[in-house]
Scaffold this active site. Structure first.
Site, PDB file in Angstrom:
ATOM      1  N   ASP A  71      10.654 -22.125  11.953  1.00  0.00           N
ATOM      2  CA  ASP A  71      10.209 -20.863  11.334  1.00  0.00           C
ATOM      3  C   ASP A  71      10.630 -19.642  12.150  1.00  0.00           C
ATOM      4  O   ASP A  71       9.980 -18.600  12.097  1.00  0.00           O
ATOM      5  CB  ASP A  71       8.672 -20.838  11.158  1.00  0.00           C
ATOM      6  CG  ASP A  71       8.150 -22.065  10.447  1.00  0.00           C
ATOM      7  OD1 ASP A  71       8.653 -22.355   9.356  1.00  0.00           O
ATOM      8  OD2 ASP A  71       7.245 -22.733  10.987  1.00  0.00           O
ATOM      9  N   HIS A 112      13.453 -21.807   4.522  1.00  0.00           N
ATOM     10  CA  HIS A 112      14.015 -20.511   4.880  1.00  0.00           C
ATOM     11  C   HIS A 112      13.560 -19.499   3.841  1.00  0.00           C
ATOM     12  O   HIS A 112      13.662 -19.750   2.640  1.00  0.00           O
ATOM     13  CB  HIS A 112      15.548 -20.537   4.860  1.00  0.00           C
ATOM     14  CG  HIS A 112      16.152 -21.314   5.972  1.00  0.00           C
ATOM     15  ND1 HIS A 112      15.564 -21.452   7.203  1.00  0.00           N
ATOM     16  CD2 HIS A 112      17.330 -21.985   6.049  1.00  0.00           C
ATOM     17  CE1 HIS A 112      16.345 -22.182   7.982  1.00  0.00           C
ATOM     18  NE2 HIS A 112      17.420 -22.519   7.298  1.00  0.00           N
TER      19      HIS A 112
END
Length: 419
Positions: free
Chosen positions: A16, A44
């Site tokens: 992340d 994403h």
């Protein structure tokens, strides 16, 4: 003509980190973008002109209409997930290719994953429940199904039914029922119809791009170094190799094919799920980081655990991956703090250490505090950053022994400083 090198984007925290934005930002400079490992557990989020794109399997280069996008053999692919993801885009034929050697992540893998996590109770790892571990387990046990088998759905159906029959007792314990053969066949035929145009030998595709066509190739990893199966915070890790070396096995290239390595880090740290997190802040600052950074998982929606920048872990990950430079993401999230902290060492059994031990459970962070700043959001030149923010970046470079080459100051593609 010598072969061209492929550049690599790799996360060096717990995932992340913002890899998607950087790949999207750089993709216009590349002819091909390749994903090497993981599955639809990865996420994403990319913002372009105010439009949000959530990608889980398709490489981030898909937003560049001129780039070819490759899903490599190291990925475990959920047909259902990628078909849904493909609906966000048009005219994908000739722009998206899926390795025939990638392994399939089917619905029963998710059921196994969720059942096992439930059985573990409070000792659960905190997986996404997407079936990634079971799919990789089948691969290692040499009983997995590969994407290329979708080209013959009848034969694949027989293999899946046989797999259930051979493991009837295990599935019974996990309360997983054998699929209806006719329904399964129709499901596989649907996958085959939609995905067959994209299935190919992607290794040959990449070799040709590098060796014969002199194409610029960008490699995109999923998750982050601290989740690597060998070098992460085991057992609270993912089931694949998330480091730069894993890109070679996950795409069918060799170490000499790798050129520049860019490590992606947030200006602070986050983690989803269970496991050690030395610099986690359980107080108001950690909560504020989560609120300002909108720290919720793209895949699960779970709130991410938040804390200060861990320079010890970053230095370890940078060395492990051979990073040439760092991309420092979400600097703007730190705007407005009176002071910001950096974990510069650990305390273990009363002694100060500057490395990562095999087990992080018992380490305590040692912080240095630095003066905060007012605003970096939207800055596009290093000179536009407040002096305190510039000093913060220089401190990170000094401790991690890696230069910062890219700075992100908002989710938008253009709010990026290239040094």
């Amino acid at each position: 003509m010598p072969s061209r090198k492929a550049d690599l984007i790799v996360g060096i925290q717990w995932g992340d980190e913002g890899k998607g934005k950087i790949v999207d930002r750089l993709a216009k400079e590349y002819d091909m973008v390749c994903r090497s490992q993981g599955g639809h557990n990865a996420g994403h989020t990319i913002w372009v002109d105010g439009v949000r794109y959530a990608l889980h399997l398709i490489p981030s280069g898909i937003l560049n209409p001129k780039a070819v996008n490759v899903i490599g053999n190291g990925v475990v692919l959920s047909p259902e997930s990628i078909i849904k993801e493909m609906l966000q885009f048009e005219n994908l034929e000739g722009r998206l290719f899926i390795s025939d050697k990638a392994h399939l992540n089917l619905s029963y893998h998710s059921l196994i994953d969720q059942a096992r996590e439930k059985l573990k109770g409070d000792k659960a790892i905190g997986t996404t429940g997407k079936g990634i571990g079971p799919a990789y387990s089948d691969k290692i046990n040499r009983v997995g199904m590969r994407v290329g088998e979708l080209l013959n759905p009848e034969k694949l159906c027989e293999r899946i039914v046989e797999h259930f029959e051979q493991n009837r007792d295990i599935f019974a314990i996990l309360n997983i029922n054998m699929p209806n053969k006719n329904e399964l066949l129709e499901e596989l035929k649907g996958y085959s119809e939609k995905l067959s145009p994209f299935i190919t030998d992607t290794t040959q595709l990449i070799w040709r791009a590098l060796d014969k066509e002199n194409k610029r190739v960008l490699l995109e990893g999923a998750q982050g170094t601290m989740l690597d199966i060998d070098h992460g915070t085991y057992p609270y890790v993912t089931s694949s190799s998330t480091i730069s070396a894993g890109a070679c096995t996950g795409l069918g290239i060799n170490a000499k094919d790798i050129g520049k390595v860019i490590g992606i880090v947030k200006a602070y740290c986050t983690r989803v799920g269970n496991g050690p997190f030395p610099s986690e802040d359980l107080g108001k600052d950690g909560k504020l980081l989560g609120e300002r950074g909108h720290e919720f998982g793209t895949t699960t929606g779970r709130a991410r655990r938040c804390g200060w920048f861990d320079a010890v872990a970053c230095r370890y990950a940078s060395r492990l991956n051979g990073c040439d430079e760092l991309a420092l993401m979400k600097l703007d999230v730190l705007d407005g703090f009176d002071e910001v902290k950096v974990c510069v060492a650990y305390e273990l059994n009363g002694a100060q250490i500057d490395y990562l031990p095999a087990n992080l459970d018992d380490v305590k962070p040692i912080y240095k505090s630095f003066k905060g700043w007012d605003k970096t959001e939207g800055a596009r030149r290093f000179e536009d950053l407040p002096k305190e923010a510039q000093d913060y970046i220089k401190i990170i470079e000094e401790i991690t022994k890696t230069k910062v080459g890219i700075i992100s100051t908002s989710p938008e593609r253009e709010d990026t400083i290239i040094l």
